[in-house]
Motif scaffolding. Structure first.
Motif, PDB file in Angstrom:
ATOM      1  N   GLN B   9     147.023  21.533 148.947  1.00 58.51           N
ATOM      2  CA  GLN B   9     148.146  22.469 148.794  1.00 58.51           C
ATOM      3  C   GLN B   9     147.635  23.880 148.450  1.00 58.51           C
ATOM      4  O   GLN B   9     148.075  24.869 149.044  1.00 58.51           O
ATOM      5  N   THR B  10     146.672  23.947 147.514  1.00 59.70           N
ATOM      6  CA  THR B  10     146.114  25.260 147.139  1.00 59.70           C
ATOM      7  C   THR B  10     145.448  25.909 148.344  1.00 59.70           C
ATOM      8  O   THR B  10     145.585  27.120 148.573  1.00 59.70           O
ATOM      9  N   ALA B  11     144.692  25.100 149.101  1.00 63.85           N
ATOM     10  CA  ALA B  11     144.005  25.646 150.279  1.00 63.85           C
ATOM     11  C   ALA B  11     145.003  26.232 151.262  1.00 63.85           C
ATOM     12  O   ALA B  11     144.777  27.319 151.818  1.00 63.85           O
ATOM     13  N   ILE B  12     146.111  25.537 151.465  1.00 69.34           N
ATOM     14  CA  ILE B  12     147.126  26.026 152.420  1.00 69.34           C
ATOM     15  C   ILE B  12     147.746  27.323 151.911  1.00 69.34           C
ATOM     16  O   ILE B  12     147.954  28.274 152.670  1.00 69.34           O
ATOM     17  N   LEU B  17     148.477  33.145 152.456  1.00 72.81           N
ATOM     18  CA  LEU B  17     148.447  34.482 151.864  1.00 72.81           C
ATOM     19  C   LEU B  17     147.433  35.382 152.575  1.00 72.81           C
ATOM     20  O   LEU B  17     147.731  36.520 152.931  1.00 72.81           O
ATOM     21  N   PHE B  18     146.228  34.847 152.782  1.00 69.81           N
ATOM     22  CA  PHE B  18     145.199  35.616 153.467  1.00 69.81           C
ATOM     23  C   PHE B  18     145.612  35.929 154.894  1.00 69.81           C
ATOM     24  O   PHE B  18     145.409  37.036 155.380  1.00 69.81           O
ATOM     25  N   GLY B  19     146.175  34.924 155.539  1.00 69.96           N
ATOM     26  CA  GLY B  19     146.596  35.103 156.924  1.00 69.96           C
ATOM     27  C   GLY B  19     147.603  36.232 157.044  1.00 69.96           C
ATOM     28  O   GLY B  19     147.453  37.139 157.873  1.00 69.96           O
ATOM     29  N   LEU B  20     148.618  36.213 156.150  1.00 72.51           N
ATOM     30  CA  LEU B  20     149.649  37.260 156.196  1.00 72.51           C
ATOM     31  C   LEU B  20     149.028  38.622 155.911  1.00 72.51           C
ATOM     32  O   LEU B  20     149.340  39.617 156.574  1.00 72.51           O
ATOM     33  N   GLY B 154     139.522  18.840 151.591  1.00 71.70           N
ATOM     34  CA  GLY B 154     139.856  17.556 152.202  1.00 71.70           C
ATOM     35  C   GLY B 154     140.866  17.691 153.328  1.00 71.70           C
ATOM     36  O   GLY B 154     141.276  16.704 153.929  1.00 71.70           O
ATOM     37  N   LEU B 155     141.288  18.948 153.620  1.00 73.68           N
ATOM     38  CA  LEU B 155     142.247  19.169 154.710  1.00 73.68           C
ATOM     39  C   LEU B 155     141.613  18.741 156.031  1.00 73.68           C
ATOM     40  O   LEU B 155     140.430  18.963 156.257  1.00 73.68           O
ATOM     41  N   ASP B 156     142.421  18.149 156.875  1.00 76.24           N
ATOM     42  CA  ASP B 156     141.941  17.650 158.155  1.00 76.24           C
ATOM     43  C   ASP B 156     141.202  18.747 158.934  1.00 76.24           C
ATOM     44  O   ASP B 156     141.654  19.895 158.999  1.00 76.24           O
ATOM     45  N   VAL B 163     144.251  26.711 161.958  1.00 78.92           N
ATOM     46  CA  VAL B 163     144.852  27.774 161.145  1.00 78.92           C
ATOM     47  C   VAL B 163     143.954  29.007 161.125  1.00 78.92           C
ATOM     48  O   VAL B 163     144.409  30.145 161.311  1.00 78.92           O
ATOM     49  N   ILE B 164     142.661  28.801 160.924  1.00 78.92           N
ATOM     50  CA  ILE B 164     141.736  29.938 160.850  1.00 78.92           C
ATOM     51  C   ILE B 164     141.686  30.683 162.184  1.00 78.92           C
ATOM     52  O   ILE B 164     141.685  31.915 162.227  1.00 78.92           O
ATOM     53  N   LEU B 165     141.685  29.949 163.274  1.00 83.86           N
ATOM     54  CA  LEU B 165     141.686  30.595 164.593  1.00 83.86           C
ATOM     55  C   LEU B 165     142.953  31.416 164.809  1.00 83.86           C
ATOM     56  O   LEU B 165     142.888  32.544 165.296  1.00 83.86           O
TER      57      LEU B 165
END
Lengths: 150, 473
Positions: B9-12, B17-20, B154-156, B163-165
């Protein structure tokens, strides 16, 4: 008849022990909860990958890596939590055996064998020397070109 | 899941936030882009501070934060030193950047140079080499994104990579090179502070004595200065790094974008600043056995050690640092590869008469398609990052000599330049398969030099440098 030499007995004993190991191994592989496998049987770079299937009732396992099939001479014994594979590096030349055990020493997997044989130092040194010469040539060429350019 | 990680959850939340923030920043910077020069070359007016920062940040990639620890974990001291020697690529490119800008003040891509200087035959070979390299690097970056998120939260793998792409494609699409350079500046500060802090904590908490003792006991070959594969790897990595920089449009587009007289200084500063970074990131990998860490895959060792050292809160910090490193390279590569495809393939082959306004739109579509292709190729994690990258070494090292001789000497003809790249690449690939990934670039560079020297000896073309000034078609 001449008495058999101790070397002969030693050989027979080793052969019998090896057969016993094979029979035992073939019978008992199916009984182990995990099937350990190795990425390569023979490696030249000193690193190797080992993988196994998830053990549902075991959270932490110990991977024993040793120099003999009976794992009496253990050289590494990392404890691994929540993993189904591991990458180990920095092995010197030699034949190694590995298996998984639980916290109390109970064997959880089959034993795998892998061999580490680094590339000959002479060949590596030759490539190193070629690389060094090529690099020096590039730097000198660029330096001369840049000087004439300015 | 490993110890000392952050929750999914924290990673997402961090990702969103970074993405935006990055996408918003990209939109803000790109809102005044009107011409293809604005979008592709940031108006050709980038100053020294931004120029040095973007060169350094682009070269601090997922490779530096994930592959440098991997190679140290596999090859020991030589792996760490060899990786840091990739800084030589930036340093040696410094005088070439000056030459490039003076030879081609109106140039757009490295492909332009090869086409005008050597003709179409060599240009086609170069485009194939360049495209394979760019895809290899893009895939490695996408994979690194997935590995990073998987290691730390542990995110898939597939979700993290996607997401990063999406984030990087988003802000590159909106802002062009201006956004790439500006975000690189911020990312450089984050990376430098982060890497130094992690290195300091490793030294303070684990200690050199403990690291040395545990490596000596468990991984003795890593301290062996006569470790054969590592000795072979050293110069291979140097030529790989040099080949990457000399041929890639990522660096050529910056040479065109920097203000007059800036390129040489900027590349020199960035190279010297970059040099110690792989030493620090590699060093922490040696602490793995002392911390009881044994990574499932060698490219996960860096983030795992850092997360273990800094704890759960620190893992957030590690995540931000590596994410910045990833994004700073991914955006640069997307922008530069899109320029190459738009300018060289679309305008050069498909539609020679295309207007600048039309190319401006095509450039954006190309970024989108590149992002999609990278995503498709990253879905299956086929190999480790180190091996994937060094596969590209066979391609790029073959271009070193044709570019060096092509920039400074008028004698070398297109036939020999093309053959040097083709034969160099083929021999490098054979060495990759027959010997190992750590000899591909060296072999490729050596064969390419031999072909170029033969070409210089038996052929005497007198290239007119003014053809580059005029950017002949």
């Amino acid at each position: 008849m001449a008495p058999k030499s101790p070397v002969y007995f030693n050989f027979v004993a080793k052969a019998l022990l090896f057969c016993a190991f094979l029979v035992h191994a073939s019978v008992s592989f199916g009984a182990f909860p995990a099937l350990l496998s190795v990425s390569d049987q023979k490696v030249s770079e000193g690193y190797i990958g080992l993988s196994w299937k998830q053990l549902p009732e075991v959270t932490a396992v110990q991977l024993q890596v040793g120099l003999d099939a009976g794992l009496e001479q253990v050289v590494r014994s990392p404890v691994l939590t929540g993993q189904q594979q591991v990458h180990l590096s920095g092995f010197a030349d030699g034949v190694y055996f590995a298996r998984l055990v639980d916290g109390s020493g109970g064997v959880l997997s089959n034993t795998v064998r892998f061999e580490v044989e680094h590339r000959p130092l002479r060949a590596a040194s030759l490539l190193f020397a070629i690389g060094a010469a090529l690099f020096c040539f590039l730097v000198i060429t660029l330096f001369r070109f840049a000087r004439s350019d300015s | 899941m490993f110890a000392a990680q952050i929750s999914t959850q924290t990673a997402i939340i961090i990702l969103v936030l970074f993405g935006l923030a990055w996408v918003g920043f990209g939109w803000w910077l790109g809102r005044r882009n009107r011409t293809v020069d604005d979008f592709m070359l940031a108006g050709r007016n980038v100053g020294l501070a931004l120029a040095s920062a973007t060169a350094m940040a682009t070269w601090v990639t997922s490779n530096t934060t994930l592959v440098a620890p991997q190679l140290t974990y596999q090859f020991g001291i030589w792996g760490m030193v060899g990786y840091s020697m990739a800084a030589l690529g930036l340093i040696l490119f410094a005088p070439m950047a000056k030459r490039i800008k003076s030879l081609m003040p109106q140039g757009y891509t490295c492909g332009d140079f090869i086409r005008v200087r050597y003709g179409r035959g060599a240009w086609y070979v170069f485009l194939v080499v360049s495209f394979f390299y760019a895809m290899g690097w893009l895939i490695s970056l996408g994979m690194a994104g997935g590995i990073l998120l998987h290691s730390l939260s542990g995110l898939d793998y597939q979700i993290g990579m996607t997401v990063i792409l999406v984030i990087c494609v988003g802000y590159t699409l909106l802002g062009g090179l201006k956004a790439v350079i500006a975000t690189d500046f911020i990312q450089t500060l984050i990376i430098l502070c982060g890497v130094l802090f992690i290195g300091y904590v490793c030294w303070r908490d684990v200690g050199l004595d403990t690291i040395y003792a545990s490596v000596s006991q468990e991984q003795p070959e890593l301290l062996n200065l006569l470790f054969p594969a590592a000795i072979m790897f050293l110069f291979n990595n140097i030529f790989f790094g040099i080949g990457e920089i000399f041929h890639s449009n990522v660096w050529w587009s910056r040479a065109f974008a920097f203000r007059e007289g800036i390129g040489k200084k900027a590349y020199l500063i960035s190279g010297l600043l970059w040099l110690p970074i792989p030493i620090v990131t590699g060093f922490i990998a040696l602490a793995a056995p002392a911390l009881g860490l044994y990574p499932p895959s060698p490219d996960m060792v860096g983030p795992l050690v850092a997360a273990k050292l800094l704890g759960s809160v620190g893992a957030v910090f590690v995540f931000i640092v590596v994410f910045s490193a990833l994004a700073s390279s991914l955006d640069s590569l997307l922008a530069a590869t899109s320029d190459l495809l738009t300018e060289d393939v679309y305008r050069g082959i498909i539609r020679p008469g295309a207007s600048n306004e039309h190319l401006f739109k095509v450039g954006k579509w190309v970024i989108l398609c590149l992002g999609l292709l990278t995503w498709l190729l990253c879905l299956e994690r086929v190999t480790t990052l180190g091996e994937l990258l060094n596969f590209a070494g066979a391609f790029v090292a073959s271009t070193i000599w044709p570019i060096v001789f092509g920039l400074y000497r008028p004698r070398l003809g297109g036939l020999y330049a093309g053959l040097a790249m083709l034969l160099g690449t083929l021999c490098g690939l054979v060495a990759y398969v027959q010997i190992g990934f750590y000899v591909a670039a060296l072999t490729s560079c050596l064969v390419s030099l031999v072909v170029c020297l033969i070409g210089l000896a038996i052929h005497n073309e007198q290239f007119n440098w003014e053809r580059l000034q005029r950017m002949e078609k």
